[in-house]
Motif scaffolding. Structure first.
Motif, PDB file in Angstrom:
ATOM      1  N   GLN A 125       0.666  -1.184   0.106  1.00  0.00           N
ATOM      2  CA  GLN A 125       0.005   0.108  -0.070  1.00  0.00           C
ATOM      3  C   GLN A 125       0.899   1.195   0.020  1.00  0.00           C
ATOM      4  OE1 GLN A 125      -2.634  -1.648   3.373  1.00  0.00           O
ATOM      5  NE2 GLN A 125      -3.921  -0.318   2.324  1.00  0.00           N
ATOM      6  N   LEU A 126       1.847   1.073   0.638  1.00  0.00           N
ATOM      7  CA  LEU A 126       2.940   2.558   0.915  1.00  0.00           C
ATOM      8  C   LEU A 126       3.439   2.750  -0.568  1.00  0.00           C
ATOM      9  CD1 LEU A 126       4.562   1.791   4.416  1.00  0.00           C
ATOM     10  CD2 LEU A 126       2.671   3.613   3.818  1.00  0.00           C
ATOM     11  N   GLU A 127       3.768   1.456  -1.292  1.00  0.00           N
ATOM     12  CA  GLU A 127       4.505   1.685  -2.521  1.00  0.00           C
ATOM     13  C   GLU A 127       3.545   2.257  -3.604  1.00  0.00           C
ATOM     14  OE1 GLU A 127       7.744   0.892  -5.014  1.00  0.00           O
ATOM     15  OE2 GLU A 127       7.542   0.891  -2.916  1.00  0.00           O
ATOM     16  N   LEU A 128       2.470   1.779  -3.405  1.00  0.00           N
ATOM     17  CA  LEU A 128       1.270   2.080  -4.275  1.00  0.00           C
ATOM     18  C   LEU A 128       1.029   3.691  -4.109  1.00  0.00           C
ATOM     19  CD1 LEU A 128      -1.595  -0.554  -4.393  1.00  0.00           C
ATOM     20  CD2 LEU A 128       0.438  -0.215  -6.090  1.00  0.00           C
ATOM     21  N   ARG A 129       1.042   4.168  -3.008  1.00  0.00           N
ATOM     22  CA  ARG A 129       0.849   5.504  -2.728  1.00  0.00           C
ATOM     23  C   ARG A 129       1.995   6.478  -3.246  1.00  0.00           C
ATOM     24  NH1 ARG A 129      -0.199   6.878   3.558  1.00  0.00           N
ATOM     25  NH2 ARG A 129      -1.867   5.088   2.887  1.00  0.00           N
ATOM     26  N   SER A 130       3.158   5.880  -3.085  1.00  0.00           N
ATOM     27  CA  SER A 130       4.279   6.457  -3.611  1.00  0.00           C
ATOM     28  C   SER A 130       4.512   6.836  -5.008  1.00  0.00           C
ATOM     29  CB  SER A 130       5.727   6.071  -3.119  1.00  0.00           C
ATOM     30  OG  SER A 130       5.931   4.475  -3.630  1.00  0.00           O
ATOM     31  N   LEU A 131       3.828   5.859  -5.852  1.00  0.00           N
ATOM     32  CA  LEU A 131       3.824   5.805  -7.227  1.00  0.00           C
ATOM     33  C   LEU A 131       2.440   6.365  -7.749  1.00  0.00           C
ATOM     34  CD1 LEU A 131       4.785   2.046  -7.753  1.00  0.00           C
ATOM     35  CD2 LEU A 131       6.271   4.149  -8.301  1.00  0.00           C
ATOM     36  N   GLY A 132       1.645   6.959  -7.057  1.00  0.00           N
ATOM     37  CA  GLY A 132       0.298   7.743  -7.340  1.00  0.00           C
ATOM     38  C   GLY A 132      -0.517   6.619  -7.920  1.00  0.00           C
ATOM     39  N   LEU A 133      -0.503   5.311  -7.305  1.00  0.00           N
ATOM     40  CA  LEU A 133      -1.496   4.448  -7.666  1.00  0.00           C
ATOM     41  C   LEU A 133      -2.575   4.281  -6.464  1.00  0.00           C
ATOM     42  CD1 LEU A 133       1.096   1.727  -9.572  1.00  0.00           C
ATOM     43  CD2 LEU A 133      -0.638   3.452 -10.437  1.00  0.00           C
ATOM     44  N   LEU A 134      -3.780   3.459  -6.898  1.00  0.00           N
ATOM     45  CA  LEU A 134      -4.703   3.391  -5.666  1.00  0.00           C
ATOM     46  C   LEU A 134      -4.828   1.696  -5.383  1.00  0.00           C
ATOM     47  CD1 LEU A 134      -7.292   5.773  -7.262  1.00  0.00           C
ATOM     48  CD2 LEU A 134      -5.732   6.033  -5.461  1.00  0.00           C
ATOM     49  N   LEU A 135      -5.216   1.516  -4.295  1.00  0.00           N
ATOM     50  CA  LEU A 135      -5.448   0.119  -4.089  1.00  0.00           C
ATOM     51  C   LEU A 135      -6.978  -0.501  -4.325  1.00  0.00           C
ATOM     52  CD1 LEU A 135      -4.685  -2.167  -2.497  1.00  0.00           C
ATOM     53  CD2 LEU A 135      -5.668  -1.380  -0.108  1.00  0.00           C
ATOM     54  N   GLY A 136      -7.018  -1.343  -5.079  1.00  0.00           N
ATOM     55  CA  GLY A 136      -8.287  -1.907  -5.484  1.00  0.00           C
ATOM     56  C   GLY A 136      -8.668  -2.925  -4.717  1.00  0.00           C
TER      57      GLY A 136
END
Length: 285
Positions: free
Chosen positions: A128-139
């Motif tokens: 989740q932290l990695e997604l946030r840093s890339l500007g991606l969302l958790l589905g």
């Protein structure tokens, strides 16, 4: 009286008149002329422009006697449509004079792309932290039988498995397949009848089972199946002693899975329920 005295009085009078005139002019300039020509003391509140589309911005600000200028740099947020206002300066609620120019930053017409890293075997929290840093969302999070609790087993975008290095639009939702910590190993359920609660809990712990609900009844019968001399099965029903398990689900005829909860039925002791029930959790090495 000398002839010079009237001259001095006249001079002083002219000086006084000139001084008063100068003061009057200064007062007029600062309190009447300048306020009229510079709108001194008049100000307006800057509206919040966030989310307003560029096509609607000109008319919106013109109605409020304000102007705008688009900054060359743009940003991106999945919350807003393309070419909507992302940032502004001065900020909303600031006080400015009429005709002030507002500098705005627009949302990009197309989202930038990012390279998806491999998050397999990483924890869900770390992913989740990695997604946030890339500007991606958790589905969506889908749990799968696996002993690795909350560990990423697969990553997906729009239903398709996502490989490391694939480019996807910023703001995309990434679905994860995650271990449930239980695994899918099944085995034949053991027979817990005629055991007391502590003994049943001990046996269940050894098989990685969890204690579910415990029900107490005044009486109960233990059903046993024996083989007769002629080879046929004989069903025998005997009264269970107080404090003993007389039934459980799943029973010994069914399969059980590691981590599954087992419900027990126990005969009451002296018509009173046992107040403290042992807790049963999976033991991790």
């Amino acid at each position: 009286m000398s002839k010079s005295e009237p001259g001095k009085k006249e001079l002083l009078m002219h000086v006084g008149i000139a001084g008063l005139a100068s003061i009057g002019i200064l007062l007029f300039v600062f309190y009447i002329y300048l306020p009229i020509t510079t709108n001194h003391g008049e100000s307006m509140t800057v509206p919040n422009l966030e989310g307003i589309l560029l096509d609607d911005l000109g008319e919106f600000l013109e109605e409020r006697d304000l102007r705008y200028e688009v900054e060359p740099d743009s940003g991106y947020s999945p919350k807003f449509p393309p070419l909507a206002v992302l940032k502004q300066f001065p900020l909303a609620e600031a006080k400015v004079k009429e005709g002030r120019k507002i500098y705005i930053t627009l949302n990009a017409s197309k989202p930038p792309v990012v390279k998806m890293p491999s998050l397999i075997q990483r924890s869900l929290k770390n992913a989740q932290l990695e997604l946030r840093s890339l500007g991606l969302l958790l589905g969506e999070i889908r749990y799968k039988p696996d002993f690795a609790l909350n560990t990423i087993l697969g990553q997906y975008y729009k239903g398709k498995k996502l490989k490391a290095g694939e480019e996807i639009p910023k703001g995309s939702k990434i679905d994860f397949e995650v271990g449930d910590g239980l695994g899918n190993q099944t085995f034949q359920m053991m027979n817990l009848t005629d055991m007391d609660l502590d003994e049943a809990v001990f046996v269940m712990r050894g098989y990685g089972l969890k204690l579910g609900d415990v029900f107490y009844e005044k009486e109960g019968k233990i059903i046993k199946e024996k083989e007769a001399s002629n080879g046929e099965a004989v069903i025998e029903s005997i009264e269970a002693e107080p404090g003993r398990v007389f039934k459980h689900t799943p029973n010994a005829k069914n399969k059980a899975r590691i981590g599954q909860e087992i419900d027990l039925w126990i005969v009451e002791v002296d018509s009173t329920k046992i107040e403290e029930i042992p807790t049963l959790d999976l033991v991790s090495d």
